[in-house]
Design an enzyme around this catalytic site. Structure first.
Site, PDB file in Angstrom:
ATOM      1  N   HIS A  86      -1.095  -4.254 -14.839  1.00  0.00           N
ATOM      2  CA  HIS A  86       0.061  -4.471 -13.953  1.00  0.00           C
ATOM      3  C   HIS A  86       0.057  -5.891 -13.399  1.00  0.00           C
ATOM      4  O   HIS A  86      -0.992  -6.448 -13.107  1.00  0.00           O
ATOM      5  CB  HIS A  86       0.135  -3.415 -12.842  1.00  0.00           C
ATOM      6  N   ASP A  88       2.169  -6.679 -10.808  1.00  0.00           N
ATOM      7  CA  ASP A  88       2.563  -6.665  -9.392  1.00  0.00           C
ATOM      8  C   ASP A  88       1.314  -6.634  -8.525  1.00  0.00           C
ATOM      9  O   ASP A  88       0.228  -6.278  -8.995  1.00  0.00           O
ATOM     10  CB  ASP A  88       3.475  -5.465  -9.073  1.00  0.00           C
ATOM     11  N   ASP A 125      -6.971  -7.689  -8.846  1.00  0.00           N
ATOM     12  CA  ASP A 125      -6.117  -6.497  -8.981  1.00  0.00           C
ATOM     13  C   ASP A 125      -4.654  -6.902  -9.074  1.00  0.00           C
ATOM     14  O   ASP A 125      -4.003  -7.081  -8.070  1.00  0.00           O
ATOM     15  CB  ASP A 125      -6.364  -5.574  -7.786  1.00  0.00           C
ATOM     16  N   GLU A 158       2.835  -0.783 -10.378  1.00  0.00           N
ATOM     17  CA  GLU A 158       1.651   0.054 -10.204  1.00  0.00           C
ATOM     18  C   GLU A 158       1.343   0.254  -8.731  1.00  0.00           C
ATOM     19  O   GLU A 158       1.002   1.349  -8.293  1.00  0.00           O
ATOM     20  CB  GLU A 158       0.438  -0.573 -10.917  1.00  0.00           C
ATOM     21  N   HIS A 218      10.666   6.411  31.308  1.00  0.00           N
ATOM     22  CA  HIS A 218       9.738   5.812  32.264  1.00  0.00           C
ATOM     23  C   HIS A 218       8.512   6.723  32.336  1.00  0.00           C
ATOM     24  O   HIS A 218       8.636   7.926  32.575  1.00  0.00           O
ATOM     25  CB  HIS A 218      10.425   5.712  33.631  1.00  0.00           C
ATOM     26  N   ARG A 333      -7.105  11.422  -1.014  1.00  0.00           N
ATOM     27  CA  ARG A 333      -7.619  11.164  -2.369  1.00  0.00           C
ATOM     28  C   ARG A 333      -8.061  12.500  -2.944  1.00  0.00           C
ATOM     29  O   ARG A 333      -8.746  13.281  -2.259  1.00  0.00           O
ATOM     30  CB  ARG A 333      -8.813  10.215  -2.319  1.00  0.00           C
ATOM     31  N   SER A 404      -7.411   5.094  -7.523  1.00  0.00           N
ATOM     32  CA  SER A 404      -6.444   5.897  -8.267  1.00  0.00           C
ATOM     33  C   SER A 404      -5.593   5.018  -9.172  1.00  0.00           C
ATOM     34  O   SER A 404      -5.161   3.940  -8.763  1.00  0.00           O
ATOM     35  CB  SER A 404      -5.514   6.636  -7.302  1.00  0.00           C
ATOM     36  N   HIS A 432      -6.634  -5.597  -2.248  1.00  0.00           N
ATOM     37  CA  HIS A 432      -5.742  -5.061  -1.194  1.00  0.00           C
ATOM     38  C   HIS A 432      -6.064  -5.654   0.182  1.00  0.00           C
ATOM     39  O   HIS A 432      -5.409  -5.295   1.160  1.00  0.00           O
ATOM     40  CB  HIS A 432      -5.783  -3.526  -1.091  1.00  0.00           C
TER      41      HIS A 432
END
Ligand code: BES
Ligand code: MN
Ligand code: MN
Length: 462
Positions: A86, A88, A125, A158, A218, A333, A404, A432
């Site tokens: 990928h 992206d 990545d 992806e 408030h 996950r 994943s 990431h």
């Protein structure tokens, strides 16, 4: 093979410069503001595919970001390998934590990467790891040594769940027909401990909203009498795990594949140093499901994590307010035999059931994905093993990963083939995260290893 490796040795600097150009284009798939950059990245790739000598290079439109395809059909009697990757990348935020611009690649030396590493979003990545395949192909093509038929399918979605790739694979099933899928979007244990990924976790990703009163109030006038959605959401989230860090959603573990004692013993033999792990993260202890080791918690066990949470006043100073809404993004996950849709439903039903009177909750599923496992007794695994043995001088260890790549299970379903997850990154490469990087050692090692995969695969398939 000598010619191939000579071409690689001589091309190293150019390969890095080309990757720099690729990394300079901010192909953030999640943010529509970058849509044009995502497209430019696809165009850049298509041009490089043509330059490298691939045929039938095409940019396929999708309702989202384009898919780039190219192929080299050598002889229909040879096996066909589909290379997937990928182009992206994840959003670069938080920007202020980057030591250099996320889209201004630089090389820096570190203790783990004494030869230098490329710092940029996507360096590992997956732009860096994907581009290795194109350069390996270029080397083989120039040397006139391509032992298999090759197809390249590089997508731009992806990181947002490969939303359009499934339809593309189904529509072009014949065009994409192959004997195996090869991808480098995973990691090795260490640069002196090669490994091959044999498992990926699945995913269920959900967004929740808790709503109280019809407007912000408030917090002195109404506080204590009206539900505070942030207080409630915090309690609800906290109750999703018990004191042993087991997930409390009824039925959550029902389908979880339990590994045998022998399998668990074997997987815990992989090199792993808990003290170094803690030191590298600057934490005084690890935390996870009791009864399992860190290696197990990050591969064969399912998890639940809040990825983001917001609501109320977060500006400068103090504002006394009882917010009307609170939100969170929650991911789970999953491991083999768990079904993402079933888990999403279990989550939704349970989350709604624990909401107290006085608030309303909304549960919105995002993307999901199936886990995947790949066998080690196949020609493709053995080819990858031999290839890494050749270039690392050590037999790679099979290891399941915690990450994943949902499309891998779809490849199996649509093409009826297994994938080889031959990644070269390190878990410490900060994918990431701010300051993502990819070692030059790893980049070159990948380019050198990939041609051997094709060579051994062709030999083993004869
Ligand atoms: N390349 C990663 C997955 C990965 C990372 C596998 C490290 C093994 C080791 C991939 O790009 C990714 O980030 N996947 C997402 C899922 C996707 C649906 C957004 C993930 O794992 O969070
Ligand atoms: Mn990836
Ligand atoms: Mn990713």
């Amino acid at each position: 093979m000598e010619k191939v490796q000579k071409f690689i040795t001589e091309g190293k600097e150019r390969f890095v410069q080309e990757l720099f150009d690729l990394l300079r284009i901010p192909s953030v798939s999640a943010d529509p503001a970058y849509a044009n950059d995502v497209r430019r990245t696809a165009e850049f790739l298509a041009e490089k595919m043509n330059d490298a000598g691939l045929d039938q290079v095409e940019i396929h439109e999708t309702p989202g970001h384009p898919i780039v395809f190219g192929e080299k059909m050598v002889d229909e009697k040879l096996p066909t390998v589909l290379v997937y990757g990928h182009y992206d990348v994840q959003p670069p935020d938080p920007l202020d934590l980057w030591e250099s611009g996320p889209f201004e690649p630089v090389i820096k030396k570190t203790a783990i990467h004494p030869e230098g590493a490329i710092y940029a979003r996507g360096a590992c990545d997956d732009k860096g790891q994907m581009y290795m395949h194109l350069k390996a192909f270029e080397a083989m093509n120039t040397a006139g040594n391509i032992p298999v038929n090759l197809k390249f399918m590089i997508e731009g979605e992806e990181e947002v769940g490969s939303v359009n790739l499934g339809d593309f694979c189904k529509k072009y099933k014949d065009k994409l027909a192959c004997d195996v899928v090869l991808l480098s979007d995973t990691s090795v244990i260490a640069n002196d401990v090669p490994s091959i990924t044999v498992g990926l976790r699945g995913l269920s990703y959900i967004e929740v909203e808790v709503v109280g009163a019809n407007r912000d109030l408030h917090s002195g006038v109404y506080g204590g009498a009206v539900a505070n959605p942030i207080n409630i959401l915090s309690k609800m989230i906290a109750s999703l795990q018990d004191e042993n860090n087991k997930i409390t959603i009824p039925g959550f573990y029902d389908d979880v594949e339990e590994l045998s004692k022998e399998e668990r013993t074997a997987m815990n033999q992989a090199p792993f140093n808990l003290e170094q792990y803690k030191a590298s993260l600057e934490i005084d202890d690890v935390l996870g499901e009791s009864g399992y080791t860190t290696l197990e918690r990050t591969s064969i066990r399912p998890t639940l994590d809040v990825n983001g949470i917001w609501g109320g006043y977060i500006g400068e100073g103090a504002k006394t307010v009882l917010p009307s809404k609170a939100n969170a993004k929650i991911s789970m996950r999953l491991v083999p035999n768990q079904h993402p849709d079933k888990i999403t439903k279990l989550f939704k039903d349970y989350f709604e059931s624990i909401a107290p009177l006085g608030v309303r909750v909304k549960v919105e599923p995002h993307h999901g994905g199936f886990p995947a496992v790949t066998p080690t007794n196949t020609a493709e695994y053995k080819a990858a093993e031999k290839a890494m043995e050749t270039t690392y001088g050590k037999t790679p260890i099979p290891q399941r990963s915690g990450g994943s790549i949902p499309i891998v299970s779809l490849f199996e379903e649509v093409f009826g083939v297994k994938s080889v997850l031959m990644g070269f990154g390190l878990n410490s490469d900060d994918i990431h995260s701010p300051n993502e990087h990819y070692g030059l050692f790893n980049y070159y090692k990948g380019i050198e290893t990939i041609p051997y995969f094709f060579k051994y695969y062709a030999e083993l398939k004869k």
